[in-house]
Design an enzyme around this catalytic site. Sequence first.
Site: not given
Length: 343
Positions: A40, A42, A45, A62, A95, A262
């Site tokens: 991905c 991510t 990065h 992931h 929550c 993005g």
Amino acid sequence: MATMRAAVLTAPHRFDVREVAVPEVGPEDALIRVSRTGICGTDIHIFNGHYAADRLPLVPGHEFAGTVAATGEHVTHIKPGTTCVADVNIGCGQCYWCRRNEILNCPSMTQVGIGRDGAFAEYVCVPARLVLPAPDHVPAEVLALTEPVSCVVRAARKAGTSFGQSVVILGAGPIGNLHVQMMRLCGAAPIIVADLSEDRCRLALEAGADAAVADPARLKAEVLARTGGRGADLVIESVGSARLYALAFELIRKGGHVAFFGLTGPRDTVPVDILRTILEENSLKGSVAGMGEDMHDALTLLSHGRFRTEAFTRATFPLDDIQRAFETLAERPQDLKTQIVLN
């Protein structure tokens, strides 16, 4: 102690494929034997040290599919051998934000492959409540796209996309291509894509875009020409560039919407014309990851062949070559995604 092969990112730009302990399965967990894991944006990065650097060493990954290998003693709804994918966003479940399916805002939220070890490994452990059984007839390489497809499902949901809505998508990379396909499923028209890569513009047209513009100087004129001079109802920024976010506001019509998608740097900002935004009733909304029902919808769409996936599943590497996989990602723009084959 049982061991497995895993790709551990020990420092930016440095993977170490090694034997590590198979994750311990808690009473409410599921251990998944990973078949395919996609790389991905991510992950890139993280690899480059721009994100989650404080969490290294880490096993990223992931976007995965596999089969249930074992379950904890309290798990009754899934069985070993079940083909599956998993929601990777782990919240407390109790929550205010979790109840509203805004799990990324949960104070205790973590993510598989980002905040905890992920699926560039032979096995990954997740809370069993987040495991989605998948049809056996869908190939693992397609199932591994469930998480990225869930992201564009959520973006469309957040943007309130409707029939006949004009859309501009800035960026025709993997996620931009999925945005094209998602917008087409939502009935958007026209769909205009902008990307500097001629190859990715071609793939966007094959995926259902009505126009693809590789020349930035032509983009605004193209948008105006195809929207009756108004500008687009919706602009989706899928690159992560502050400059392109600023451009997005120039491309929307009065009353238009900008979808912030993005990922930029942590200190990047974009100027907003406050008076224009108020008087024209423009809007913006952020969205980044699919979760909860977004994952279920993505799995349903993929299981019924609603997305063209060929360009996402051609490029593969074995786990032992993961370093080379990351280092050569930019060499084949005609392949929208690279997947790691594990089992």
